[in-house]
Each structure stands twice: as structure tokens, then as C-alpha cells.
Design an enzyme around this catalytic site. Structure first.
Site, PDB file in Angstrom:
ATOM      1  N   GLY A   4       0.810  -1.200   0.000  1.00  0.00           N
ATOM      2  CA  GLY A   4       0.000   0.000   0.000  1.00  0.00           C
ATOM      3  C   GLY A   4       0.845   1.252   0.000  1.00  0.00           C
ATOM      4  O   GLY A   4       1.958   1.267  -0.550  1.00  0.00           O
ATOM      5  N   LYS A 180       7.626  10.064  16.875  1.00  0.00           N
ATOM      6  CA  LYS A 180       6.692  10.003  15.750  1.00  0.00           C
ATOM      7  C   LYS A 180       5.266   9.840  16.262  1.00  0.00           C
ATOM      8  O   LYS A 180       4.320  10.423  15.714  1.00  0.00           O
ATOM      9  CB  LYS A 180       7.046   8.859  14.807  1.00  0.00           C
ATOM     10  CG  LYS A 180       6.108   8.841  13.589  1.00  0.00           C
ATOM     11  CD  LYS A 180       6.353   7.686  12.646  1.00  0.00           C
ATOM     12  CE  LYS A 180       5.349   7.718  11.486  1.00  0.00           C
ATOM     13  NZ  LYS A 180       5.477   6.559  10.578  1.00  0.00           N
TER      14      LYS A 180
END
Length: 309
Positions: A4, A180
Site C-alpha cells: 500500500g 513520531k
């Protein structure tokens, strides 16, 4: 594993750089890749490769590296499919969002097999199966959770370096992952709660102060957990979410606006569970998570209705 927006992007570049790459994908995705190739679109134009693919029942032995790039809510099925690909020397490098997946992978495969990983790329899977890189630049960081540097880690580094995206063999990968997470949680909570890009939000009355408050909540949780973000990471969060005119929006927000499943539980829910254990109050993240939970509940109900026709 996964072809993806993230897995396809990384695998495309690794294959183009001459690495021996196989994509573990579902049969329908494999058929599409066979017919059209793996297409990458960016500001520089469109190009493609003819990728090697395999489906779970066809895995015939172990691999050197498993680059795990699925959505967090697909992890359990991914673990089931991956079993035959993991041998004694296999390194599993997950680039999922959040932290919860690390405990799950270590419990299933053993701590010695699982590396920490952080991927930064702004890309999306398009309706025709192509991958579009929305902004230039991409990076992949990886490292050992226990700080041990061995030959396997050197092999991983040698394989991933020089493939068309920035790489770093990090000595502080767990902190990198938390930084993150703070970025994604702050951006995801803000953009899904107020339904807009960072620039749209900061333009309206109360938008800037709300963005600042969301960032503070995320940072307080991380600090209480022992992973206070470093100054450079804080600067990145603030410059992205507080900058006037910023067009930034998280993948969670894009998925929400497109009617897709969202990683609400993995990015916000898990963070809130840790906040509760640590005694940190996070009302704005709680509100954002509640809204996304309502969205997912309604989506599940609608799917159930469709299945009864």
C-alpha cells in the site's frame, strides 16, 4: 508485507535499487500488480515495476528481512500470515504507527526477532492501485530495542541503504518511535477533531490555541512515560501543526474523510490508556478519540446493515 501507501513505496524503491524484494499481498492485490505493475506517482512523474508477489499459503521458507507495513488494525491477520516467513535469523522491521504493535510482535515471534522502526513518507494508495507520493522526501530509521549492535543489524542496514530514501541505523529507536507517535497523535487528534488541515484550523478563532493545547497533552503523556521528545522533534511538530497556511493533514484524517477505517485505537486509544495509568489528563485527545469511536461504530453498523440485504 503490504503493497500500500508505505509498503508499496518502500518496496518499489528497494526493488528498483536491485534488492531481492517479494511482496506478501492478498490474491486480489497480487492479480492487480500482475496486470498493471506497481505504479508510483510523484512530482517527478509516473513509473512502475513488475514486482514479485506471494500470497500467504505460497510462502515456502524464511526470509532475511520482513518489512511489515500494514495498518495497525490488520496486525493480527498479518502475524498469522507471516509465520512461515520467519526463521531463526529473520529480522522483523515493523513500520506501523504507535507502539502497541511492538509488544504484540515480540510476544508472538520473540524479542530477538523484532527491530524498532520509523518511516516518514507522505503517500497514499489511489483507487486504481497506484501509490502517490504527496510530498517529496522519505526516510526510514531502524534499530535494536535493547541497544545491541550485531551482524544481523549490519545486514539490515546494508540492504536498506542507498535505495532512494534516507535511512538511519538509530541508537535511540524507541525514543524515535515515541516522537513520531507524539507527532501523529497530535496531528491526528487535531485534524479529525476539528475536521480540517493544520492551516485551516490555525486560521480560525481558537484554532491556534487548540492546536497548542493538543500538542501539550501529547508531550506530557510521552514525558510521563519516560520518553520526553527532544527539541528537534518538538520543533517539527510545532512547525507543521502551527504554521499559518499549512496544508498538512494526517493519514488518519484522510482516511476519515474518505470513509475508510481509521487507526484511532492504535494512535489515540493506546495513548489515552497510558495517560490514565500515568495520571495525565488529556481532555482534547479524549474528545477526538470519542468522535472517532462514534465514527467507527456507525461505520460498523452500516456495514452490518449492508450485509443483511
Amino acid at each position: 508485507m503490504g503493497a500500500g501507501a508505505v509498503g508499496g513505496f518502500l518496496g518499489y524503491h528497494l526493488a528498483r535499487a536491485g534488492r531481492d524484494v517479494t511482496f506478501l499481498v492478498r490474491p486480489e492485490r497480487a492479480q492487480l500488480l500482475k496486470e498493471r505493475g506497481l505504479v508510483l506517482r510523484s512530482a517527478g512523474g509516473e513509473s512502475q515495476i513488475s514486482p514479485q508477489t506471494v500470497s500467504a499459503p505460497q510462502i515456502g521458507g524464511s526470509y532475511d528481512i520482513v518489512l511489515l507495513a500494514v495498518k495497525a488494525y490488520a496486525l493480527e491477520k498479518a502475524i498469522e500470515d507471516l509465520g512461515p516467513a520467519v526463521g531463526p535469523e529473520t529480522a522483523i522491521l515493523p513500520v506501523l504507527n504507535g507502539i502497541r504493535h511492538m509488544d504484540t510482535l515480540q510476544a508472538h515471534f520473540g524479542r530477538e526477532h523484532v527491530l524498532g522502526g520509523v518511516c516518514v513518507v507522505v503517500s497514499q494508495l489511489e483507487k486504481d492501485g497506484a501509490i502517490r507520493q504527496l510530498l517529496p522526501g522519505a526516510s526510514l530509521s531502524y534499530g535494536s530495542l535493547d541497544g545491541i549492535h550485531d551482524k544481523r543489524l549490519d545486514r539490515v542496514d546494508a540492504t536498506l541503504r542507498g535505495a532512494g530514501f534516507d535511512t538511519e541505523l538509530s541508537g535511540s529507536i524507541e525514543l524515535d518511535m515515541w516522537e513520531k507517535w507524539v507527532f501523529l497523535a497530535a496531528g491526528g487528534a487535531l485534524t479529525t477533531l476539528l475536521r480540517g488541515t493544520a492551516g485551516e484550523i490555525t486560521r480560525v478563532s481558537g484554532g491556534l490555541s487548540t492546536a497548542q493545547a493538543v500538542i501539550r497533552e501529547c508531550v506530557h503523556i510521552a514525558a510521563a512515560a519516560g520518553f520526553a521528545p527532544r527539541r528537534a522533534a518538538l520543533d517539527r511538530v510545532e512547525s507543521t501543526l502551527l504554521q499559518p497556511g499549512s496544508g498538512f493533514a494526517t493519514s488518519m484524517y484522510r482516511d476519515l474523510m474518505q470513509g475508510q477505517d481509521v487507526e484511532a485505537d492504535q494512535i489515540l486509544g493506546d495513548l489515552l490508556e497510558r495517560a490514565e495509568l500515568l495520571g495525565v489528563d488529556a481532555p482534547l485527545i479524549t474528545a477526538a478519540f470519542a468522535g472517532l469511536s462514534m465514527y467507527m461504530a456507525a461505520k460498523s453498523t452500516e456495514t452490518g446493515r449492508e450485509g443483511t440485504h
